[in-house]
Design an enzyme around this catalytic site. Structure first.
Site, PDB file in Angstrom:
ATOM      1  N   TYR A  53       0.837  -1.202   0.000  1.00  0.00           N
ATOM      2  CA  TYR A  53       0.000   0.000   0.000  1.00  0.00           C
ATOM      3  C   TYR A  53       0.873   1.253   0.000  1.00  0.00           C
ATOM      4  CZ  TYR A  53      -4.111  -2.884   1.076  1.00  0.00           C
ATOM      5  OH  TYR A  53      -5.119  -3.808   1.044  1.00  0.00           O
ATOM      6  N   SER A 216     -13.898  -4.351  -0.074  1.00  0.00           N
ATOM      7  CA  SER A 216     -14.771  -3.639  -1.008  1.00  0.00           C
ATOM      8  C   SER A 216     -16.249  -3.880  -0.673  1.00  0.00           C
ATOM      9  CB  SER A 216     -14.491  -4.049  -2.457  1.00  0.00           C
ATOM     10  OG  SER A 216     -15.092  -3.160  -3.382  1.00  0.00           O
ATOM     11  N   PRO A 217     -16.659  -3.605   0.558  1.00  0.00           N
ATOM     12  CA  PRO A 217     -18.043  -3.882   0.953  1.00  0.00           C
ATOM     13  C   PRO A 217     -19.077  -3.048   0.200  1.00  0.00           C
ATOM     14  CG  PRO A 217     -16.935  -2.575   2.624  1.00  0.00           C
ATOM     15  CD  PRO A 217     -15.882  -3.019   1.664  1.00  0.00           C
ATOM     16  N   LEU A 218     -18.653  -1.922  -0.388  1.00  0.00           N
ATOM     17  CA  LEU A 218     -19.574  -1.103  -1.189  1.00  0.00           C
ATOM     18  C   LEU A 218     -19.329  -1.300  -2.678  1.00  0.00           C
ATOM     19  CD1 LEU A 218     -19.654   2.249   0.825  1.00  0.00           C
ATOM     20  CD2 LEU A 218     -20.957   0.137   1.167  1.00  0.00           C
ATOM     21  N   GLY A 220     -16.745  -0.795  -4.681  1.00  0.00           N
ATOM     22  CA  GLY A 220     -16.164   0.352  -5.372  1.00  0.00           C
ATOM     23  C   GLY A 220     -17.075   1.567  -5.431  1.00  0.00           C
ATOM     24  N   LEU A 222     -20.434   1.368  -5.746  1.00  0.00           N
ATOM     25  CA  LEU A 222     -21.691   1.038  -6.423  1.00  0.00           C
ATOM     26  C   LEU A 222     -22.851   0.955  -5.443  1.00  0.00           C
ATOM     27  CD1 LEU A 222     -22.626   0.212  -9.373  1.00  0.00           C
ATOM     28  CD2 LEU A 222     -22.559  -2.142  -8.539  1.00  0.00           C
ATOM     29  N   LEU A 223     -22.581   0.520  -4.214  1.00  0.00           N
ATOM     30  CA  LEU A 223     -23.638   0.335  -3.217  1.00  0.00           C
ATOM     31  C   LEU A 223     -23.732   1.500  -2.243  1.00  0.00           C
ATOM     32  CD1 LEU A 223     -22.863  -3.424  -2.428  1.00  0.00           C
ATOM     33  CD2 LEU A 223     -24.660  -2.526  -3.921  1.00  0.00           C
ATOM     34  N   GLY A 224     -23.042   2.588  -2.547  1.00  0.00           N
ATOM     35  CA  GLY A 224     -23.007   3.724  -1.632  1.00  0.00           C
ATOM     36  C   GLY A 224     -23.923   4.870  -2.015  1.00  0.00           C
ATOM     37  N   GLY A 225     -24.965   4.587  -2.782  1.00  0.00           N
ATOM     38  CA  GLY A 225     -25.876   5.648  -3.211  1.00  0.00           C
ATOM     39  C   GLY A 225     -25.371   6.393  -4.425  1.00  0.00           C
TER      40      GLY A 225
END
Length: 330
Positions: A53, A216-218, A220, A222-225
């Site tokens: 990282y 990546s729970p969202l 990238g 896509l699931l964050g509104g």
């Protein structure tokens, strides 16, 4: 904050994991320190990083930022369950010298010492294999791990991006060798929009007592509104989310998801995290905030209780594969 055991171990960790991948590339050192302080204040004690990282010529920078934060004292290191990873090529120009990447005993020994130096600590709590190394047998990997445990440099070993059969293989070989507890966690891509892990990875992890740590729970963003933000002109989709939204079917699916959560008065990103916390075998998702405000939103997800009606609705929008092995056998 809620806590749980990491897999079959006695290690108690928070149900949210602080991901640090943005520290350095997108979040400067001062703001990164502030986010880590806020995470501790919120009760998050599980921090995840990796030796690569920082990326490009700055590989290792993220570990250095965490190390400078530990150096501030205040029991910061003692309060944190620290996880980092080994596998990647650490050469800034991408041209790794032989044995300077992957999971040979030689590279594991070299990489752990380098991570310890950057992190400014004498041990790593969970040392994770960032990817499968098809050229190194697990007998060699476990021998290297055993030495590091005996030296006090690491406490546990985990995997990341492993298929189910490799989780099984790794832990069966560990059991045959004796004296090695094997993998205790698996960090995998898993969220409402990407549920393939339910086919093999999560069943294997549960069978062998590994805690599942979704990254990546969202998906990238896509699931964050994403559609709501796009309509408001707040932020346009990028990366994985933008590519996915080029598919009209996916766009319609995401719209249905956002409409469902709007009906229930919930923020999409918080609901997506809360959904993962309901999944069997999941220890806690990795959240990678770029700002303190994003961290606060993630923490609220732990307090959410999703109704059976909403969970059923989410399954309709993003249907999973079903139970294993029936999902692919019958």
């Amino acid at each position: 904050m809620e806590y749980t055991q990491l897999g079959r171990t006695g290690l108690k960790v928070s149900r949210l994991v602080l991901g640090t991948m943005n520290f350095g590339p997108q979040t400067d050192e001062a703001d990164s320190h502030a986010i880590m302080d806020a995470a501790l204040d919120a009760g998050i004690n599980f921090f995840d990083t990796a030796n690569v990282y920082g990326w490009g010529e700055n590989k290792g920078r993220t570990e250095e930022i965490i190390g400078s934060w530990f150096a501030k004292g205040g029991e910061r290191r003692d309060k944190v369950v620290l996880a980092t990873k080994v596998y990647g090529n650490m050469a800034g120009d991408g041209a790794a010298w032989p044995n300077h990447d992957k999971l040979s005993a030689l590279n594991i020994r070299r990489a752990v010492d380098a991570s310890l130096k950057r992190l400014g600590t004498d041990h790593i709590d969970v040392y994770q294999f960032h990817h499968v190394d098809r050229n190194t047998p697990f007998e060699e990997i476990w021998q290297a791990v055993d030495v590091l445990v005996q030296q006090g440099k690491i406490l546990y070993a985990g995997s990341s991006n492993f298929p189910g059969y490799k989780i099984a293989q790794a832990n069966e070989i560990a059991a045959r060798r004796g004296g090695t507890i094997g993998l205790v966690s698996e960090q995998c891509l898993y969220n409402l929009a990407e549920r393939r892990a339910e086919m093999e990875v999560i069943p294997a992890a549960r069978e062998y007592g590994l805690g599942v740590i979704p990254w990546s729970p969202l998906h990238g963003g896509l699931l964050g509104g994403v559609l709501k933000k796009e309509a408001q002109g707040v932020r346009r989709a990028s990366g994985r989310a933008a590519a996915a939204l080029e598919d009209d079917g996916v766009r319609a699916q995401v719209q249905a998801y956002e409409s469902l959560l709007d009906k229930h008065g919930l923020e999409p990103g918080e609901a997506a995290l809360a959904w993962l916390l309901t999944r069997p075998g999941v220890t806690g998702p990795i959240v990678g905030p770029r700002t303190a405000e994003q961290l606060q939103s993630a923490v609220r997800a732990v307090e959410l209780e999703l109704s059976d009606e909403l969970l059923a609705g989410l399954d309709e929008v993003f249907p999973g594969p079903g139970p294993s092995p029936e999902a692919f056998a019958w």
